[in-house]
Design a protein around this motif. Structure first.
Motif, PDB file in Angstrom:
ATOM      1  N   SER A   5       0.764  -1.141  -0.262  1.00 60.65           N
ATOM      2  CA  SER A   5       0.019  -0.115   0.055  1.00 60.65           C
ATOM      3  C   SER A   5       0.678   1.077  -0.218  1.00 60.65           C
ATOM      4  N   PRO A   6       0.304   2.596  -0.804  1.00 63.68           N
ATOM      5  CA  PRO A   6       0.764   2.688  -0.366  1.00 63.68           C
ATOM      6  C   PRO A   6       1.567   3.904   0.710  1.00 63.68           C
ATOM      7  N   ASP A   7       1.151   3.236   1.963  1.00 64.60           N
ATOM      8  CA  ASP A   7       1.554   4.103   3.612  1.00 64.60           C
ATOM      9  C   ASP A   7       2.311   2.832   3.779  1.00 64.60           C
ATOM     10  N   GLN A   8       2.486   1.564   3.403  1.00 65.08           N
ATOM     11  CA  GLN A   8       3.904   0.522   3.375  1.00 65.08           C
ATOM     12  C   GLN A   8       5.075   1.463   2.227  1.00 65.08           C
ATOM     13  N   LEU A   9       4.702   1.723   1.713  1.00 63.83           N
ATOM     14  CA  LEU A   9       5.490   2.094   0.805  1.00 63.83           C
ATOM     15  C   LEU A   9       6.149   2.908   0.912  1.00 63.83           C
ATOM     16  N   ALA A  10       5.647   3.996   1.900  1.00 63.21           N
ATOM     17  CA  ALA A  10       6.113   5.344   2.287  1.00 63.21           C
ATOM     18  C   ALA A  10       7.364   5.412   3.706  1.00 63.21           C
ATOM     19  N   ALA A  11       6.635   4.086   4.201  1.00 63.78           N
ATOM     20  CA  ALA A  11       7.191   4.163   5.645  1.00 63.78           C
ATOM     21  C   ALA A  11       8.695   3.066   5.258  1.00 63.78           C
ATOM     22  N   LEU A  12       8.478   2.252   3.613  1.00 66.54           N
ATOM     23  CA  LEU A  12       9.741   2.085   3.439  1.00 66.54           C
ATOM     24  C   LEU A  12      10.636   2.900   2.545  1.00 66.54           C
ATOM     25  N   GLU A  13      10.049   3.853   2.506  1.00 68.83           N
ATOM     26  CA  GLU A  13      10.869   4.917   1.382  1.00 68.83           C
ATOM     27  C   GLU A  13      11.666   5.632   2.687  1.00 68.83           C
ATOM     28  N   GLY A  14      11.574   5.680   4.221  1.00 67.37           N
ATOM     29  CA  GLY A  14      12.665   5.844   4.914  1.00 67.37           C
ATOM     30  C   GLY A  14      12.890   5.572   5.729  1.00 67.37           C
ATOM     31  N   GLN A  15      13.297   3.841   5.073  1.00 71.36           N
ATOM     32  CA  GLN A  15      14.748   3.057   6.078  1.00 71.36           C
ATOM     33  C   GLN A  15      15.714   3.613   5.475  1.00 71.36           C
ATOM     34  N   GLY A  16      16.998   4.097   6.029  1.00 70.68           N
ATOM     35  CA  GLY A  16      17.835   3.905   5.872  1.00 70.68           C
ATOM     36  C   GLY A  16      18.919   2.408   6.500  1.00 70.68           C
ATOM     37  N   ILE A  17      19.595   1.950   6.125  1.00 65.79           N
ATOM     38  CA  ILE A  17      20.918   1.418   7.035  1.00 65.79           C
ATOM     39  C   ILE A  17      21.924   1.388   6.376  1.00 65.79           C
ATOM     40  N   GLU A  18      22.776   1.456   7.883  1.00 66.07           N
ATOM     41  CA  GLU A  18      24.229   2.130   7.715  1.00 66.07           C
ATOM     42  C   GLU A  18      25.144   1.460   7.539  1.00 66.07           C
ATOM     43  N   LEU A  19      26.022   1.325   6.510  1.00 68.68           N
ATOM     44  CA  LEU A  19      27.123   0.188   6.293  1.00 68.68           C
ATOM     45  C   LEU A  19      28.645   0.809   7.426  1.00 68.68           C
ATOM     46  N   PRO A  20      28.950  -0.378   7.102  1.00 63.58           N
ATOM     47  CA  PRO A  20      30.151  -0.034   8.280  1.00 63.58           C
ATOM     48  C   PRO A  20      31.287  -0.370   7.170  1.00 63.58           C
ATOM     49  N   SER A  21      31.789   0.702   7.242  1.00 63.66           N
ATOM     50  CA  SER A  21      33.404   1.144   6.015  1.00 63.66           C
ATOM     51  C   SER A  21      34.199   0.158   6.642  1.00 63.66           C
ATOM     52  N   TRP A  22      34.411  -0.740   7.060  1.00 64.31           N
ATOM     53  CA  TRP A  22      34.863  -2.276   7.358  1.00 64.31           C
ATOM     54  C   TRP A  22      34.761  -3.620   7.159  1.00 64.31           C
ATOM     55  N   ALA A  23      33.646  -3.337   5.855  1.00 64.67           N
ATOM     56  CA  ALA A  23      32.895  -4.702   5.894  1.00 64.67           C
ATOM     57  C   ALA A  23      33.386  -4.362   3.765  1.00 64.67           C
ATOM     58  N   PHE A  24      34.084  -3.363   3.488  1.00 71.86           N
ATOM     59  CA  PHE A  24      34.844  -3.495   2.059  1.00 71.86           C
ATOM     60  C   PHE A  24      36.419  -3.722   2.145  1.00 71.86           C
ATOM     61  N   GLY A  25      36.990  -3.527   3.225  1.00 75.49           N
ATOM     62  CA  GLY A  25      38.261  -4.480   3.917  1.00 75.49           C
ATOM     63  C   GLY A  25      38.047  -6.222   3.488  1.00 75.49           C
TER      64      GLY A  25
END
Lengths: 388, 388, 388, 388
Positions: A5-25
């Motif tokens: 639903s639009p509400d569900q998509l709006a909730a997803l739109e706000g989602q941000g997941i931080e990445l760890p720099s060390w995962a790229f080493g």
């Protein structure tokens, strides 16, 4: 029409997941750390790789740093580099486990001089936070002991409190101290913050700006993690997640790869407790990509979190509550499983396209040639790793 | 000259371990409950058997009751029966897991009427405490759920708090509410008080007279239990132990039989934290004797606790502290293990005799003919059991 | 057009999962066995309930019996009753754990007379098989010990071999002996057949008609069960599955409810190893429905197995093999997860309707009024249970 | 008079425990490998350190080598160096986990060229055995996969058999191939030889000179290891032990430090099954001394094995058997525990002195100044480590 639903998509739109720099080493086990062509040699290259994940998914707007692994002369320049690539610098992670002085502890050490050094390291981390604009100081402590009798458990716990208090005193008004717990490793007999209870009582003794970090791989076998999510949200102390997955110990595998249903349950409890799109609850990855492509591994991880969040949003709350209230075990379970069993991938792909993102981020990234390009360009220097 | 010093013997002399009345009834697994000749048919006979343990060991001065299993018309008579045999009535254990109404919870139930019933049961238990002179109301809750989605974890936690608050309000000035936690069983997906952290935050929210009960068999595999002992003593909330031992789940075996070194470590931490001979920290057994003699099983258990307490008292604290401070891992471990490796049995036997007790309590009891006698006398009636 | 190909649907059409008669009786934990209106009082009523599962799903064509729980005077009548309802009598399960003589073992007992009795029980089971037309004698042994030193592990293992040999000698040409293993419970220190290795070496010593039974709930935490499936298929000794699921111990929950991805992985390995629609590999449930509707619980279970089989059939084998051969970890994992992530429920519902079955078997069964009807009819008598 | 009889002392006199050369180099976790002054820089120095353990204990007559870590130009010279110091070169351990080619397996790899390379490495190890006079080729395989779908479990198992067969063909008449199993690590989803059952079926398929190696740290939580000891002795396939201890995963701690009673039980079963002083059953250590003195750590380990062997020899077999036969659980357990509870240290100290050894080997070694001496001498060069 999308199943979301639009509400569900709006909730997803706000989602941000931080990445760890060390995962790229590079990372690995005590047995072997494999090297891969194209691995970053410095924090700038790590940020560049992290920005790729965000470019194709719009799910990873920030990158956590690890001090001293990510120390640079000019954090302002690193910050600008990140912002130019569309991402921000996020949580600052301290490291008190790789100096010889810390062999028997850091914030808990018997020797006041070692504790001083470890506390000062954290104060330096707060300085970095001021430069990078980071909000959170995340503290994971490797301290503990290997043999019964080796350490004075109680004395260490008291010293931990004293050390944390000194660090907490320097935390700024808009900053937070987030304390992670871990069942075992690298210490094998006891760790000084082994469980959520210990982390909770330690941060509760500090003040309102101290929170608990829940790493999904840091529990005893069989632990019901979503229960802990519920409890920490209830207590107002869930500061952040370190997402990853595991079969045995702290395997640090791609989140959602070992037990997707567990990830669904965790996210369902996050939503239930008001933790989604709640700035108090930071989502982060903390993973190792020992044998797989690191950028793709991170990309798959944030997509897994998104996919399971979407499924969890599909839970028919009214039907679930009605079944729970009436004691109809199977209908309640069915309502819950119906959400988990629903394939949200087509709807997510369509939605991504509507936002100018590739329907299949991994395929688009693979086709971009970025990995081949950095493999050719990043010649010479020393590949980043944990430096254990 | 004894290897145990007068001070150490004095510390041992103060030790008392409460016995559970239900250990003298039949118990078993979901597969089979074996019956044994001589098993008590009522609370009076259970007390008689429990008194045998104390008679031969002087280690078991009180007996815990389980309501409704041990309901009698006249608790004063039961109390007199106990006192005539040299023991006291101890902790009152509530039971909200055997009534059909409690299929989906008691203090946490969705239905206020069921919660009311469960709360009232606890109030009735407090009435019994007033009659028996018991100090502690011990609450172990069997509630939880078997299937993801079946229950609202958060709502249940909140209701648990409300229900406990109502019970706590009736706890007398010299009484205590002690809340036990358990990792799993009989619920298989979640339990409402699964870990020490949850028990701690629930009792801390009640007040000073609410404490945590640590059952040594109620943890995830690999959990460092002595760490929890340390932490709860540090927080001033370790109300009691339920001793037993386990290899896998909540096996409820004789304490010290599965991992004697673990029992040593737990008792070492009790002593370190001031929990020995501290009235705030009650020692109790909670065991099942499915295939072995129940009276002998209880006797062996209290002797195991005594033996490991004696060993733990032998730790050379100065040497240990010196080695810990200097970071000498192996010497610290050695000092600790030296105490564990010392055979205190001859010294304990000698000391027992000096106090008019049999050197070998189990041999003396076996020779007494008590078991044969009750097997002959206790004919007819229904043997006590959990009545599952 | 269905996402399931005609070949895949054909593979699904052949699938049959045997139901355990005892799942329709009451079961519980050592703490409580809840009673439910409508619970069968005898084997005939159990068969009637089991037939409901098959009626709505066409997935459960046979019913396993447990001796002596399901002993009837006239097995031919029971067989006819089953056949009239469209199901067959299946595996015969022996029971050597509920007689007082078996307190310390049956096939492994120190006393030859007890072993004789236990062997004779199995011979009697083979007689029943001859009457019911059953192929498999399934042996799950509850024997073991609770305390180190209690039992002579080696002597018991040797006696186990001798006893099995005597039983095996009576197995008919078209019959099989299937030996189950279990990590722990009801014995808490050792069990005599704790792992697949022990079951394997015992049956390999008997002959070609002896096989291993893999119960999905009978392993240590963290065990990779699909690896064992692979190995037993490779060795030609995977005789049957007892499906159920677990979070902690042998929880005997609905298969697929605790970790659906694990069920997928197991079925993927069954398919890979040629175990699907292979008469050598029997699929069975072995579950307890302690708090939920038993018939619905069984129905959901067979549907879960079907659903995960369908998903596993969707694995793109060529793409998977190519990725595996090239060492592309993430693509191989992605191919595998794509199958798991696909929602096959609509396709299965459609296919069911095309075969004259209800699209939603559980909804149809709930609407049928059967449960209400038997609750009204089955008044008086003693509800079937394990009789522990 | 000693509590150890002449026969028991004779049994102890025959005991030898092989030391791993790699225990004298640095080791650690993925987080940090701490360096220590005096750590050997080459195989010769490792042998020198190992010889110290034997000098003070007479318990460690041989040293296992790891190829390529211990490759030297002249194995005859290394052998002479060892013999001059009173020890022998023992088991040769292959290593197929530190070459980039082995990222996805060695003996099981999809690529025949990689398998060829890994097989050739083992053939080279057999060449070394011929030079060193070693009997055993010990194979521990790090291979497996991290993600479901990554690997073809079945294909790998078949290739493992083929590769082992080729290696086995080169094993000399007086040599043995010993295959170790491991539950997990470094692979996190599946390992190709995860359990004793797999190791057993693989070696049984090779021939009489192939045996199983049981590493005490390589099992799932809760596994009854002494049962496996019993079974492998019964099957005639227990080739060797890798002793160490653990609380959680493969912690590789000093044997006997985490659960001394478990070590006692294992040794009791070794004695029961005829494995003590049986040349077919090699005793070895496989440990890491991450934070403690390595030489002292090894010394304590062999002393722990000796001490628990002595306690296990004290079991009153007749009394135990009588109690087991009569079903007297508590007496049987008591007889067993009486042996475990007996302090054999004074008797062992006295016996050591009678043989010209120090009563307290660790104290004597500490007083010798060896550690200070090598710390001063071993300056420059690269300290030996796993080189991960």
């Amino acid at each position: 029409m999308s199943i979301l639903s639009p509400d569900q998509l709006a909730a997803l739109e706000g989602q941000g997941i931080e990445l760890p720099s060390w995962a790229f080493g590079n990372s690995g086990t005590r047995f072997k750390v494999f090297q891969t062509a194209g691995t970053p040699r410095d924090p700038f290259e790590k940020i560049s790789d992290a920005a790729q994940v965000n470019k194709y998914t719009a799910l990873a707007p920030s990158v956590a740093l690890h001090i001293p692994w990510d120390v640079v002369d000019d954090f302002a320049a690193l910050r600008k580099h990140a912002e130019d690539l569309g991402v921000e610098l996020g949580t600052i992670n301290s490291n008190t486990f790789q100096d010889d002085d810390y062999k028997f502890g850091a914030l808990t050490h018997e020797d006041a001089a070692v504790r001083r050094k470890a506390i000062d390291h954290h104060l330096r981390c707060i300085d970095v936070m001021d430069e990078t604009g980071s909000r959170d100081l995340k503290i994971w402590l490797a301290e503990g002991s290997n043999y019964p009798g080796q350490a004075d458990l109680r004395g260490r716990q008291d010293r931990l409190h004293d050390s944390l208090q000194e660090i907490y005193a320097r935390i700024g008004d808009h900053q937070r101290l987030v304390l992670e717990y871990k069942f075992f490793e690298p210490a094998f007999y006891h760790t000084d913050v082994p469980d959520w209870g210990t982390s909770y009582v330690q941060v509760a003794a500090l003040g309102e700006k101290a929170m608990v970090c829940l790493d999904t791989g840091h529990h005893a076998p069989g632990t019901n993690i979503e229960f802990i999510v519920m409890q920490l949200l209830r207590l107002g102390r869930l500061g952040s997640f370190d997402f990853n997955s595991r079969f045995y110990a702290d395997d640090d595998l791609i989140v959602g790869s070992a037990d997707p249903f567990q990830l669904f349950r965790i996210l369902a409890e996050v939503i239930r407790g008001g933790g989604l799109n709640n700035p108090d609850v930071a989502f982060m990855l903390d993973q190792c990509h020992n044998v797989e492509s690191k950028i793709q591994g991170q990309m798959r991880s944030v997509l897994n979190v998104q996919e399971m969040t979407a499924r969890a949003l599909l839970i028919d709350k009214d039907a679930l509550t009605a079944a729970q209230k009436s004691g109809d075990v199977l209908v309640a379970h069915e309502v819950y499983m119906d959400a988990f069993s629903t394939d949200v991938r087509p709807a997510l792909a369509e939605w991504r396209e509507s936002r100018g993102l590739p329907a299949n981020p991994l395929a688009a990234f693979r086709a971009s040639g970025y990995e081949q390009q950095v493999a050719e360009e990043r010649v010479g220097g020393v590949q980043a790793s944990w430096g254990a």
